[in-house]
Structure formats: structure tokens, C-alpha cells
Design a protein around this motif. Structure first.
Motif, PDB file in Angstrom:
ATOM      1  N   ALA A   1       0.838  -1.208   0.000  1.00 48.03           N
ATOM      2  CA  ALA A   1       0.000   0.000   0.000  1.00 48.03           C
ATOM      3  C   ALA A   1       0.871   1.255   0.000  1.00 48.03           C
ATOM      4  O   ALA A   1       0.613   2.213  -0.735  1.00 48.03           O
ATOM      5  CB  ALA A   1      -0.924  -0.008   1.222  1.00 48.03           C
ATOM      6  N   ILE A   2       1.941   1.250   0.791  1.00 48.30           N
ATOM      7  CA  ILE A   2       2.850   2.401   0.850  1.00 48.30           C
ATOM      8  C   ILE A   2       3.471   2.630  -0.534  1.00 48.30           C
ATOM      9  O   ILE A   2       3.530   3.761  -1.034  1.00 48.30           O
ATOM     10  CB  ILE A   2       3.953   2.174   1.914  1.00 48.30           C
ATOM     11  N   CYS A   3       3.914   1.546  -1.169  1.00 51.74           N
ATOM     12  CA  CYS A   3       4.527   1.656  -2.502  1.00 51.74           C
ATOM     13  C   CYS A   3       3.544   2.259  -3.504  1.00 51.74           C
ATOM     14  O   CYS A   3       3.918   3.107  -4.314  1.00 51.74           O
ATOM     15  CB  CYS A   3       4.969   0.281  -3.000  1.00 51.74           C
ATOM     16  N   ARG A   4       2.305   1.817  -3.418  1.00 54.56           N
ATOM     17  CA  ARG A   4       1.275   2.341  -4.339  1.00 54.56           C
ATOM     18  C   ARG A   4       1.186   3.856  -4.209  1.00 54.56           C
ATOM     19  O   ARG A   4       1.159   4.579  -5.203  1.00 54.56           O
ATOM     20  CB  ARG A   4      -0.069   1.709  -3.971  1.00 54.56           C
ATOM     21  N   HIS A   5       1.167   4.335  -2.981  1.00 60.43           N
ATOM     22  CA  HIS A   5       1.046   5.782  -2.765  1.00 60.43           C
ATOM     23  C   HIS A   5       2.319   6.508  -3.181  1.00 60.43           C
ATOM     24  O   HIS A   5       2.266   7.593  -3.747  1.00 60.43           O
ATOM     25  CB  HIS A   5       0.721   6.071  -1.301  1.00 60.43           C
ATOM     26  N   ALA A   6       3.487   5.893  -2.899  1.00 58.51           N
ATOM     27  CA  ALA A   6       4.767   6.536  -3.232  1.00 58.51           C
ATOM     28  C   ALA A   6       4.912   6.659  -4.753  1.00 58.51           C
ATOM     29  O   ALA A   6       5.506   7.612  -5.255  1.00 58.51           O
ATOM     30  CB  ALA A   6       5.919   5.734  -2.650  1.00 58.51           C
ATOM     31  N   ASP A   7       4.370   5.688  -5.484  1.00 57.49           N
ATOM     32  CA  ASP A   7       4.467   5.737  -6.942  1.00 57.49           C
ATOM     33  C   ASP A   7       3.557   6.803  -7.537  1.00 57.49           C
ATOM     34  O   ASP A   7       3.784   7.293  -8.633  1.00 57.49           O
ATOM     35  CB  ASP A   7       4.095   4.374  -7.542  1.00 57.49           C
ATOM     36  N   ARG A   8       2.518   7.137  -6.807  1.00 58.08           N
ATOM     37  CA  ARG A   8       1.542   8.105  -7.313  1.00 58.08           C
ATOM     38  C   ARG A   8       1.885   9.534  -6.925  1.00 58.08           C
ATOM     39  O   ARG A   8       1.665  10.463  -7.679  1.00 58.08           O
ATOM     40  CB  ARG A   8       0.162   7.760  -6.737  1.00 58.08           C
ATOM     41  N   ASP A   9       2.427   9.685  -5.713  1.00 57.29           N
ATOM     42  CA  ASP A   9       2.643  11.025  -5.176  1.00 57.29           C
ATOM     43  C   ASP A   9       4.120  11.208  -4.829  1.00 57.29           C
ATOM     44  O   ASP A   9       4.647  10.497  -3.968  1.00 57.29           O
ATOM     45  CB  ASP A   9       1.782  11.183  -3.901  1.00 57.29           C
ATOM     46  N   PRO A  10       4.806  12.131  -5.505  1.00 55.91           N
ATOM     47  CA  PRO A  10       6.250  12.288  -5.250  1.00 55.91           C
ATOM     48  C   PRO A  10       6.567  12.761  -3.837  1.00 55.91           C
ATOM     49  O   PRO A  10       7.717  12.699  -3.405  1.00 55.91           O
ATOM     50  CB  PRO A  10       6.677  13.341  -6.288  1.00 55.91           C
ATOM     51  N   ARG A  11       5.544  13.214  -3.114  1.00 55.73           N
ATOM     52  CA  ARG A  11       5.814  13.679  -1.750  1.00 55.73           C
ATOM     53  C   ARG A  11       5.837  12.529  -0.753  1.00 55.73           C
ATOM     54  O   ARG A  11       6.268  12.678   0.380  1.00 55.73           O
ATOM     55  CB  ARG A  11       4.746  14.714  -1.338  1.00 55.73           C
TER      56      ARG A  11
END
Ligand code: UDP
Ligand code: MG
Length: 344
Positions: A61-71
Motif C-alpha cells: 500500500a505504501i509503494c502504491r502511494h509513493a508511486d503516485r505522489d512524489p511527496r
């Protein structure tokens, strides 16, 4: 492989969150934290989520968000290191001028960032959340926590405020000081008090866990309390000499009574009292040895100087995670990464 070069564009705010089996909370958590941070800092913040060896889908889940949002930056520890060390890993990688720490389970409302920041700007270096109410926690947990903090305060010179957790806002110079402390048994809220500067309490109501369950059962709570006491106090060691004095005086009193009784010829067989004395003395000695052992064991573990945490992956679009690169804790970790890079 990720690099550790620090981006020329430093974020103004770093949000650091340790995550252990919080899959059910992450989407809402990230949405609320990003919302609160973006409202104040737009793009000039980073959200560092430290996955502490979760056994559920938290890292994915963390990876999914990191891939979407550069922040959003994901930091994956090689195994479960425990809450305080996961937090340490996040603090080492945080680059912001201000660092906001909160739990993943939304017990600490991210929306308090604004008011806490306003307080910080009044000229403080630390604004710590102080719980006025705790929702959704058992009476046992509340009672033991209250008792523990009051007991701790009687034993230590550092003024650790009661009813606080790690929910706080800190300036860069405080985080740099924390990162410079190489100790393994970390009671971070106490270490922040130790750093000093100007600190202010921020009263808030602690919400119930959003989902999932606490990873602090009784055993872990006791271990945490032991870490807190031993890393801030040598009062338990002094307890041994106090106890010795007490038993010495009672021994002298008993002796004078024995002499008097034997002069009168009134001595009895006295097996019971003798046996009781041996038992009491034996257990007191063992207890004192145990206290010594606790401290010696910690000295042994500290003497090994092993790295406090091991990062296996970093997920970030920018690839720019460096943080306090010249702090002892970060240096230890950086050496490990070099070895890891050389090997792979
Ligand atoms: N946590 C962690 N590693 C652990 C245990 C907990 O990173 O081994 C994290 C957890 O995901 C949460 C925070 O530490 O963000 C506090 O844990 P929890 O909510 O279980 O503790 P409680 O609030 O019940 O004291
Ligand atoms: Mg919690």
C-alpha cells in the motif's frame, strides 16, 4: 537501487509515521495527512512512512502511494525493529525544517498540524501532544499509563511530561540532536525532553484506533516501561544500597533483642523465624542481582554498537532521501547501505 543524494529542494516539513500491520488504515491516513500538510505547505513537504516489518499488505500500500505522489516516501525495514527504532529510522531520513511525528492508527489527528505549527511559531522548538482524554482505550491501559508516568517522574531528573506519546512537532535542531544520540534502548519522548530548548504542551483528545488493533500488549508495555526507566534513571541501582541499609538496621535491632533474650535464658528453638529470615534475605539478594543484571545486559548490548535499524528498500519517485547524513545514527546506517550496494 536507490541513491542517498539529497535533493537541492529541501522540504519544509517532514511527516514521519511508523507503520506495523496498518493496511486497513493507510489509505485514509495518507489522504488525511497529505490533505493537512498540503493545505499548509503545498508541495514543500515529504511524508515518510516507515514499514516496520509488517506481515500484512502495508508495504504494498505504501509503494502504491509513493508511486503516485512524489511527496510520499516509503522506507522498508528489513524486519520488525519495534516502534521506537522504526521512528528513529524515519527521523534519520527526514529532511524537513520542521518534523511532525504521529502514529499510523489515526489516534493522533493529522489535522492538528495547523494549530500545533502556530504554537511552534510562537517560538518553541517542540510542541508535544498531551492527552486530555483517551477514547477507545481500556481502563487498564489508561490506569497503567497514568501510574507509569507518575512513577517515572519520581525517578528521573529529566522532566518528562505525563500523558504524552510521540505525537509532536519538532524543529530541525531538535531532530539533529536526537539523531546524534547513538543509544539502542530509545525512549524517544524522554530523549526529546532531555534535549531541552523551549517546549510546549498541546492538549488534545486522543481518538480511538481507526482500524486494526494495538501492537502494544501487556508484555511489550512492560518492556517499554523498563527501557524508559533504565535509560533515564539509576534509581533502581541505588535501591540496592537503601535496601541494604534497611536490613542492616533491622538486623542490629534483632541482634540486641537476641542478646537480651539469651541473657534471660529465654531463647527458644526459633526454626521458623530463622527459615523466614533466610528466605527473605535470599529473595532480596536475588532481586537486587536482577536489577544489576538488567543494567549490565543493556551495557553489553550497547557495547556491541550494532546498527539501530536496517533498511531494505526505499520507495520514492525523487530517490532523494538523505536526512541528517552526518549524524552518528545515520552514518552507521549509511555504512551498512554501502556494504549492501557493494554486495548487490
Ligand atoms: N508500531 C511499529 N512497530 C511495532 C509496533 C507498533 O512501528 O513493532 C507502530 C504502529 O503501527 C503505530 C505506532 O507504532 O503507528 C503505535 O502503535 P500502537 O497504535 O499499536 O500502540 P498504542 O497506540 O496502542 O500504544
Ligand atoms: Mg495506537
Amino acid at each position: 537501487m536507490q541513491t542517498f543524494q539529497t535533493s537541492p529542494e529541501m522540504p519544509e516539513l517532514s511527516v514521519v509515521i511508523p507503520v506495523y500491520n496498518e493496511e486497513a488504515v493507510l489509505d485514509v491516513l495518507i489522504e488525511r495527512v497529505v490533505g493537512a500538510s498540503a493545505a499548509l505547505f503545498d508541495k514543500r513537504f515529504e511524508l515518510i512512512l516507515v514499514n516496520d516489518g509488517s506481515r500484512d499488505g502495508s508495504w504494498e500500500a505504501i509503494c502504491r502511494h509513493a508511486d503516485r505522489d512524489p511527496r510520499v516516501v516509503g522506507l522498508n525495514l528489513s524486519r520488525n525493529h519495534g516502534h521506537q527504532l522504526a521512528l528513529t529510522a524515519g527521523l534519520c531520513h527526514a529532511r524537513g525544517a520542521v518534523v511532525f511525528v504521529l502514529d499510523a492508527d489515526l489516534q493522533d489527528p493529522p489535522e492538528l498540524l495547523g494549530p500545533m505549527l502556530a504554537k511552534l511559531r510562537e517560538g518553541y522548538d517542540v510542541v508535544y501532544g498531551q492527552r486530555t482524554k483517551r477514547h477507545g482505550e481500556t481502563a487498564f491501559k489508561r490506569g497503567t499509563a497514568a501510574l507509569f508516568y507518575r512513577l517515572l517522574r519520581t525517578m528521573i531528573a529529566t522532566d518528562i511530561p505525563p500523558d504524552t506519546g510521540d505525537f509532536r512537532l519538532m524543529t530541525r535542531r531538535v531532530v539533529d540532536q536526537l539523531n546524534a544520540m547513538p543509544e539502542r534502548y530509545r525512549f524517544i519522548r524522554g530523549m526529546v525532553s532531555f534535549v531541552g530548548f523551549r517546549q510546549a504542551a498541546f492538549p488534545y483528545e486522543r481518538d480511538a484506533r481507526y482500524a486494526g488493533e494495538t501492537s502494544y500488549p501487556l508484555g511489550k508495555m512492560i518492556a517499554f516501561a523498563l527501557d524508559a526507566v533504565t535509560s533515564f534513571s539509576v534509581v533502581p541501582l541505588r535501591f540496592a544500597s537503601h535496601l541494604g541499609l534497611l536490613f542492616g538496621i533491622s538486623g542490629l535491632l534483632a541482634l540486641s533483642w537476641i542478646v537480651w533474650a539469651s541473657l534471660r535464658g529465654a531463647t527458644v528453638e526459633g526454626w521458623a523465624s530463622l527459615a523466614a529470615l533466610i528466605l527473605i534475605m535470599g529473595s532480596v539478594q536475588l532481586m537486587v542481582l536482577g536489577i544489576f543484571g538488567e543494567y549490565i545486559g543493556r551495557m553489553y548490548m550497547e557495547a556491541k554498537r550494532r546498527p539501530l535499524f536496517i533498511v531494505s528498500d526505499i520507495r520514492s519517485q525523487a530517490g532523494a532521501v538523505g536526512g541528517a547524513a552526518d549524524s552518528p545514527v545515520a552514518r552507521m546506517e549509511e555504512k551498512l547501505h554501502e556494504a549492501f550496494r557493494a554486495a548487490s
